[in-house]
Design a protein around this motif. Structure first.
Motif, mmCIF file in Angstrom:
data_model
loop_
_atom_site.group_PDB
_atom_site.id
_atom_site.type_symbol
_atom_site.label_atom_id
_atom_site.label_comp_id
_atom_site.label_asym_id
_atom_site.label_seq_id
_atom_site.Cartn_x
_atom_site.Cartn_y
_atom_site.Cartn_z
ATOM 1 N N VAL A 109 -2.974 1.303 -8.157
ATOM 2 C CA VAL A 109 -4.069 0.625 -8.842
ATOM 3 C C VAL A 109 -4.703 -0.448 -7.964
ATOM 4 O O VAL A 109 -5.935 -0.543 -7.862
ATOM 5 C CB VAL A 109 -3.555 0.002 -10.163
ATOM 6 C CG1 VAL A 109 -4.666 -0.796 -10.842
ATOM 7 C CG2 VAL A 109 -3.041 1.087 -11.097
ATOM 8 N N LEU A 110 -3.883 -1.263 -7.297
ATOM 9 C CA LEU A 110 -4.401 -2.439 -6.592
ATOM 10 C C LEU A 110 -4.900 -2.143 -5.183
ATOM 11 O O LEU A 110 -5.880 -2.743 -4.738
ATOM 12 C CB LEU A 110 -3.326 -3.529 -6.535
ATOM 13 C CG LEU A 110 -2.968 -4.218 -7.857
ATOM 14 C CD1 LEU A 110 -1.968 -5.337 -7.620
ATOM 15 C CD2 LEU A 110 -4.210 -4.762 -8.547
ATOM 16 N N VAL A 111 -4.203 -1.278 -4.443
ATOM 17 C CA VAL A 111 -4.581 -1.047 -3.042
ATOM 18 C C VAL A 111 -4.915 0.408 -2.769
ATOM 19 O O VAL A 111 -5.025 0.821 -1.615
ATOM 20 C CB VAL A 111 -3.468 -1.517 -2.082
ATOM 21 C CG1 VAL A 111 -3.296 -3.010 -2.162
ATOM 22 C CG2 VAL A 111 -2.149 -0.814 -2.373
ATOM 23 N N SER A 112 -5.086 1.213 -3.825
ATOM 24 C CA SER A 112 -5.506 2.617 -3.712
ATOM 25 C C SER A 112 -4.580 3.437 -2.828
ATOM 26 O O SER A 112 -5.027 4.314 -2.087
ATOM 27 C CB SER A 112 -6.945 2.694 -3.169
ATOM 28 O OG SER A 112 -7.837 2.015 -4.020
ATOM 29 N N GLU A 113 -3.276 3.168 -2.884
ATOM 30 C CA GLU A 113 -2.294 3.969 -2.176
ATOM 31 C C GLU A 113 -1.676 4.949 -3.163
ATOM 32 O O GLU A 113 -0.776 4.606 -3.918
ATOM 33 C CB GLU A 113 -1.202 3.096 -1.547
ATOM 34 C CG GLU A 113 -1.628 2.391 -0.288
ATOM 35 C CD GLU A 113 -0.456 1.692 0.385
ATOM 36 O OE1 GLU A 113 0.686 1.820 -0.107
ATOM 37 O OE2 GLU A 113 -0.680 1.011 1.390
ATOM 38 N N ARG A 114 -2.196 6.156 -3.148
ATOM 39 C CA ARG A 114 -1.690 7.161 -4.080
ATOM 40 C C ARG A 114 -0.321 7.640 -3.615
ATOM 41 O O ARG A 114 -0.161 8.058 -2.466
ATOM 42 C CB ARG A 114 -2.656 8.336 -4.156
ATOM 43 C CG ARG A 114 -2.268 9.373 -5.201
ATOM 44 C CD ARG A 114 -3.357 10.414 -5.345
ATOM 45 N NE ARG A 114 -3.039 11.372 -6.399
ATOM 46 C CZ ARG A 114 -3.858 12.345 -6.782
ATOM 47 N NH1 ARG A 114 -5.054 12.470 -6.210
ATOM 48 N NH2 ARG A 114 -3.492 13.171 -7.732
ATOM 49 N N LEU A 232 3.613 -0.712 6.526
ATOM 50 C CA LEU A 232 4.082 0.532 5.914
ATOM 51 C C LEU A 232 3.460 0.693 4.529
ATOM 52 O O LEU A 232 3.095 -0.293 3.893
ATOM 53 C CB LEU A 232 5.613 0.508 5.780
ATOM 54 C CG LEU A 232 6.430 0.455 7.068
ATOM 55 C CD1 LEU A 232 7.900 0.193 6.757
ATOM 56 C CD2 LEU A 232 6.273 1.742 7.856
ATOM 57 N N PRO A 233 3.370 1.942 4.038
ATOM 58 C CA PRO A 233 2.908 2.146 2.663
ATOM 59 C C PRO A 233 3.874 1.523 1.665
ATOM 60 O O PRO A 233 5.083 1.406 1.932
ATOM 61 C CB PRO A 233 2.877 3.675 2.517
ATOM 62 C CG PRO A 233 2.824 4.205 3.906
ATOM 63 C CD PRO A 233 3.566 3.220 4.757
ATOM 64 N N ALA A 234 3.347 1.134 0.515
ATOM 65 C CA ALA A 234 4.187 0.494 -0.499
ATOM 66 C C ALA A 234 5.296 1.419 -0.974
ATOM 67 O O ALA A 234 6.404 0.969 -1.294
ATOM 68 C CB ALA A 234 3.317 0.060 -1.684
ATOM 69 N N GLY A 235 5.037 2.736 -1.022
ATOM 70 C CA GLY A 235 6.072 3.666 -1.435
ATOM 71 C C GLY A 235 7.256 3.671 -0.490
ATOM 72 O O GLY A 235 8.420 3.727 -0.922
ATOM 73 N N THR A 236 6.984 3.616 0.810
ATOM 74 C CA THR A 236 8.069 3.580 1.787
ATOM 75 C C THR A 236 8.861 2.290 1.669
ATOM 76 O O THR A 236 10.101 2.289 1.707
ATOM 77 C CB THR A 236 7.494 3.709 3.210
ATOM 78 O OG1 THR A 236 6.786 4.947 3.326
ATOM 79 C CG2 THR A 236 8.605 3.673 4.255
ATOM 80 N N VAL A 237 8.178 1.164 1.523
ATOM 81 C CA VAL A 237 8.862 -0.118 1.384
ATOM 82 C C VAL A 237 9.715 -0.135 0.120
ATOM 83 O O VAL A 237 10.848 -0.634 0.114
ATOM 84 C CB VAL A 237 7.838 -1.274 1.378
ATOM 85 C CG1 VAL A 237 8.536 -2.604 1.142
ATOM 86 C CG2 VAL A 237 7.076 -1.312 2.697
ATOM 87 N N GLY A 238 9.172 0.424 -0.970
ATOM 88 C CA GLY A 238 9.943 0.475 -2.206
ATOM 89 C C GLY A 238 11.210 1.296 -2.065
ATOM 90 O O GLY A 238 12.271 0.924 -2.583
ATOM 91 N N LEU A 239 11.133 2.413 -1.338
ATOM 92 C CA LEU A 239 12.323 3.230 -1.126
ATOM 93 C C LEU A 239 13.351 2.508 -0.273
ATOM 94 O O LEU A 239 14.553 2.592 -0.523
ATOM 95 C CB LEU A 239 11.930 4.558 -0.470
ATOM 96 C CG LEU A 239 11.183 5.547 -1.358
ATOM 97 C CD1 LEU A 239 10.731 6.755 -0.548
ATOM 98 C CD2 LEU A 239 12.063 6.008 -2.515
#
Length: 328
Positions: A109-114, A232-239
């Motif tokens: 939503v915030l940074v358009s990283e699908r 890094l993408p937020a998904g990678t950081v979250g993992l």
């Protein structure tokens, strides 16, 4: 690829330090003073980083630092302190492992990283491992402690993605981290004095514990974390953040004497598999994209090479043209 692995390794230092922080807070820091505990964690760390970078906020970063400091530091640190005091180390850290899914959705939503399929699959596998680690009948899992941990996860996930959106390339990571920690500590200190009264007396072990919490689990860990969010993408950081519960469970078992069952070992294995799955899927996707671009570039009809005409030939043609005009 090697550069990304370097950023992943740097980012991983943060959740490992935070996983150990649950044990340190529960065993060595004074109970019943979450506001002072959060303030003594944030403000010294922010001042240390501020002394290293020697930069003050400018422009919009004055109010951005205040907002991020309130979310990522003030509210988050208090909730983590409460959860650490009320829950076993393994339980307190594993609840935070739901943050990858929250970070992916907020980043969309915030940074358009699908989020990609690999990221979602890795988060799902990791979340399954978290459920295995939580559903072990561990004693002392109080409802207020679980609610505090869930609230900390939600607040920090939103604050981290907001920091990713606002951290433009012109702002130094060390400086922005120092501003957030300092602002959050300044918010906490007067609130602690009003609500909790005089500061608690600290023993030698508590002072050493605050040294670890301030320098390692806060100053170094947050610089590493926000650096990872920038590169890094937020998904990678979250993992990568799933290493938080793994560290918490292992420390709770080895040091705190909490029982580690076969079910929990399987959960740890699933969490690590989720991190690897998210990383490998992203690498394959990047590799296939590169191959498609290369194939697209090399495809198509060959370009015709333009003939290079020597300069003396051009002059001879011009002389003959001029001579023909005069003869006519």
């Amino acid at each position: 690829m090697e550069g990304n692995l370097r950023w992943v390794a740097l980012t991983a230092a943060a959740p490992v330090a935070w996983g150990a922080n649950y044990y340190v807070t529960r065993e060595f820091l004074p109970p019943g003073t979450p506001l002072y505990g959060a303030a003594l964690r944030a403000l010294p760390a922010g001042l240390v980083l501020l002394g290293l970078c020697r930069q003050r906020p400018s422009g919009a970063w004055w109010w951005r630092s205040a907002v991020l400091g309130l979310l990522n530091v003030s509210v988050f640190f208090v909730l983590v302190y409460v959860a650490s005091q009320l829950l076993p180390t393994s339980v307190a850290s594993t609840v935070m492992a739901m943050s990858p899914l929250a970070m992916m959705l907020i980043a969309w939503v915030l940074v358009s990283e699908r989020p990609g399929v690999a990221h979602l699959a890795g988060a799902g596998v990791g979340l399954g491992g978290v459920c295995l680690m939580l559903l072990t009948g561990a004693g002392g899992a109080s409802v207020p402690g679980v609610l505090a941990s869930v609230a900390a996860m939600c607040v920090s996930s939103f604050g981290y993605i907001l920091a990713k959106r606002w951290n433009d390339t012109g702002t130094d990571v060390l400086a922005s981290t120092a501003w957030q920690l300092t602002a959050g500590g300044l918010f906490l200190l007067p609130a602690a004095a009003v609500v909790e009264g005089p500061p608690p007396a600290l023993s030698a072990s508590a002072l050493l514990a605050f040294g670890y919490v301030t320098l390692v689990a806060t100053a170094l860990a947050f610089v590493a974390w926000f650096t990872g969010l920038r590169h890094l993408p937020a998904g990678t950081v979250g993992l990568v953040g799933l290493l938080n519960p793994v560290t918490g469970v292992l420390l709770g078992t080895v040091i705190a004497g909490e029982m580690l069952t076969v079910q929990q070992l399987c959960g740890v294995a699933l969490v690590l598999a989720g991190v690897v799955l998210g990383r490998s899927g992203r690498a394959r996707r990047r590799g296939s994209t590169t191959l498609r671009l290369a194939a697209r570039t090399n495809s198509g009809p060959p370009r015709r090479r333009r003939a290079v005409v020597p300069l003396h030939a051009v002059r001879n043609r011009a002389d003959r043209a001029v001579g023909g005009e005069h003869s006519s």
